[in-house]
Design an enzyme around this catalytic site. Structure first.
Site, PDB file in Angstrom:
ATOM      1  N   ARG A  86      36.939  14.032  51.490  1.00  0.00           N
ATOM      2  CA  ARG A  86      35.939  15.056  51.188  1.00  0.00           C
ATOM      3  C   ARG A  86      35.257  15.569  52.447  1.00  0.00           C
ATOM      4  NH1 ARG A  86      30.904  14.085  48.943  1.00  0.00           N
ATOM      5  NH2 ARG A  86      31.536  11.988  48.307  1.00  0.00           N
ATOM      6  N   TYR A 140      34.618  41.914  42.879  1.00  0.00           N
ATOM      7  CA  TYR A 140      35.368  41.121  41.909  1.00  0.00           C
ATOM      8  C   TYR A 140      34.420  40.702  40.780  1.00  0.00           C
ATOM      9  CZ  TYR A 140      37.610  36.918  40.007  1.00  0.00           C
ATOM     10  OH  TYR A 140      38.122  35.964  39.164  1.00  0.00           O
ATOM     11  N   ASP A 205      34.304  40.615  51.810  1.00  0.00           N
ATOM     12  CA  ASP A 205      35.445  40.066  51.086  1.00  0.00           C
ATOM     13  C   ASP A 205      36.678  40.844  51.547  1.00  0.00           C
ATOM     14  OD1 ASP A 205      37.469  39.454  49.220  1.00  0.00           O
ATOM     15  OD2 ASP A 205      35.993  38.983  47.682  1.00  0.00           O
ATOM     16  N   LYS A 230      45.360  34.669  46.705  1.00  0.00           N
ATOM     17  CA  LYS A 230      46.053  35.956  46.656  1.00  0.00           C
ATOM     18  C   LYS A 230      47.058  36.086  47.800  1.00  0.00           C
ATOM     19  CE  LYS A 230      43.143  36.772  43.234  1.00  0.00           C
ATOM     20  NZ  LYS A 230      42.100  35.753  43.277  1.00  0.00           N
TER      21      LYS A 230
END
Length: 417
Positions: A86, A140, A205, A230
């Site tokens: 982590r 988005y 973005d 993407k």
């Protein structure tokens, strides 16, 4: 459609500029292949290894304590052997290094999804008492919802690019834009927006453009966000997000990632690093297909309007005169699915899926109409793609659009401002 003629393929000879402002001397295509892998040959390796360990042995507990103290203070990447999954992972770190090089930033921090990445940014700024966000629609749909609903305690002011400076407040922690925007492909002048932000960090973005088409940090953005699911991954088989930024912000993002657990799996990091190696080739080929489809859609009487950004790329949106749901239901080669940026072509109806969570009036005000379809153009033969779109849109009816309207459409700007 001027942009369809001038942006059919991004240039391969773009030279990467380091975060220091000095050119690295290597072209983008070269960096895409080699960044994050520079040490492999010296280790006798060709492919990067996948480190699946969740924890790592250490016989030097004093040294480990010192490294954890440094991380707790400034979020610095612990030097030496890894500590815990982590806290960081070597395979994921290779992807972060490569993406930072492509975006021209000091660092990058990867997360389990694009929304986890955006959430971490909001948490970092909110923890400093800077909960106010200035944002430009469209975004988005889930990004819009996260801000509007105040799920992380943030407060948002929606504005157009010209109103950013006036919307800033003493507690403004972030300005957020998406360019080209999802799903209308609207573009903003990033340099002008960055200037309007003053000392407030600008987050861009860059999912649709990728660093192949634009590098927002070169225009003044302090944070560059990707849904790495993407184009960076590019094959529809990995879920991830990443923020490219300066080291100071990266440290804070690592601390939030550690505390909240939004870590990226090592296998996803490996797939993303592999995806970056073909990113310029994929974007160039898909962009050429998209530009060809734009020309045909613009001259089709069944299509009311085509949206395609001046910057080019592989995303196309278009509004049909008929029922968009029937188009979705009739495609056979093209995949009717949410998401984008894969090697295969995807189509979806934003008002029903990706932007359904946005208030209907806000959605329409941002240009996301009920007849809008979003097309993520892939690598298939363009003739096969057009044949599928042609049959999916149904029979051509001469009276669907007045002849003068149909003829004039091709002379309109291909983007939505």
């Amino acid at each position: 459609m001027d942009s369809a003629r001038t942006h059919t393929s991004p240039s391969d000879d773009v030279r990467i500029t380091a975060s220091s402002g000095a050119p690295t001397g290597r072209a983008l295509a070269t960096e895409a292949v080699h960044a994050g892998r520079d040490d492999l040959a010296a280790q006798g390796l060709h492919a990067p290894p996948i480190d699946l360990s969740t924890t790592y042995p250490s016989y030097d507990s004093r040294g480990e304590a010192a490294r954890i103290d440094a991380f707790a203070t400034i979020g610095a990447d612990p030097e030496g052997p890894p500590v815990y999954g982590r806290l960081g992972n070597p395979t994921v770190a290779r992807f972060e290094t490569a993406l930072a090089r492509l975006e021209g930033t000091e660092a990058a921090v990867a997360f389990a999804s694009g929304m986890a990445a955006l959430s971490a940014v909001l948490l970092v700024r909110g923890s400093m008492g800077l909960r106010h966000v200035v944002a430009v629609r469209p975004l988005y749909g889930c990004s819009d919802h996260l801000l509007t609903a105040g799920l992380l305690g943030s407060e948002v002011t929606w504005t157009d690019p010209a109103g950013i400076a006036d919307a800033l407040r003493p507690d403004t922690g972030l300005v957020l834009v998406e360019s080209p925007a999802n799903p209308t492909l609207a573009e903003v002048d990033l340099r002008a927006v960055a200037h309007a932000c003053g000392s407030v960090p600008l987050l861009v973005d860059n999912t649709f453009a990728t660093p192949v088409l634009q590098r927002p940090a070169e225009h003044g953005a302090r944070l560059v966000l990707h849904s790495a699911t993407k184009y960076l991954g590019g094959h529809g088989d990995v879920l991830a997000g990443v923020v490219a930024c300066d080291e100071e912000l990266a440290g804070r993002l690592r601390q939030v990632r550690f505390a909240t657990g939004g870590v990226l799996h090592p296998l996803a990091g490996y797939l993303l690093l592999r995806g970056l190696s073909t990113l310029p080739v994929r974007v160039r080929a898909a962009s050429a297909n998209a530009a060809a489809l734009v020309q045909r859609l613009a001259g089709d009487p069944r299509v009311a309007r085509v949206h395609y950004p001046r910057i080019g790329g592989a995303m196309v949106s278009f509004e049909v005169h008929g029922d968009p749901h029937e188009v979705i239901g009739r495609v056979r080669l093209i995949t009717p699915a949410v998401s984008l940026g894969s090697v295969d072509t995807l189509i979806q109806h934003p008002a029903s899926i990706s932007h359904r969570i946005v208030d209907a009036d806000d959605r329409r005000d941002a240009g996301v109409g009920d007849r809008l379809l979003r097309l993520s153009v892939g690598l298939e033969d363009v003739e096969d793609l057009w044949a599928d779109l042609d049959q999916a849109m149904g029979e051509r009816v001469a009276e669907a659009v007045p002849p003068r309207e149909a003829l004039s459409r091709a002379d309109r700007p291909s983007h939505v401002g």
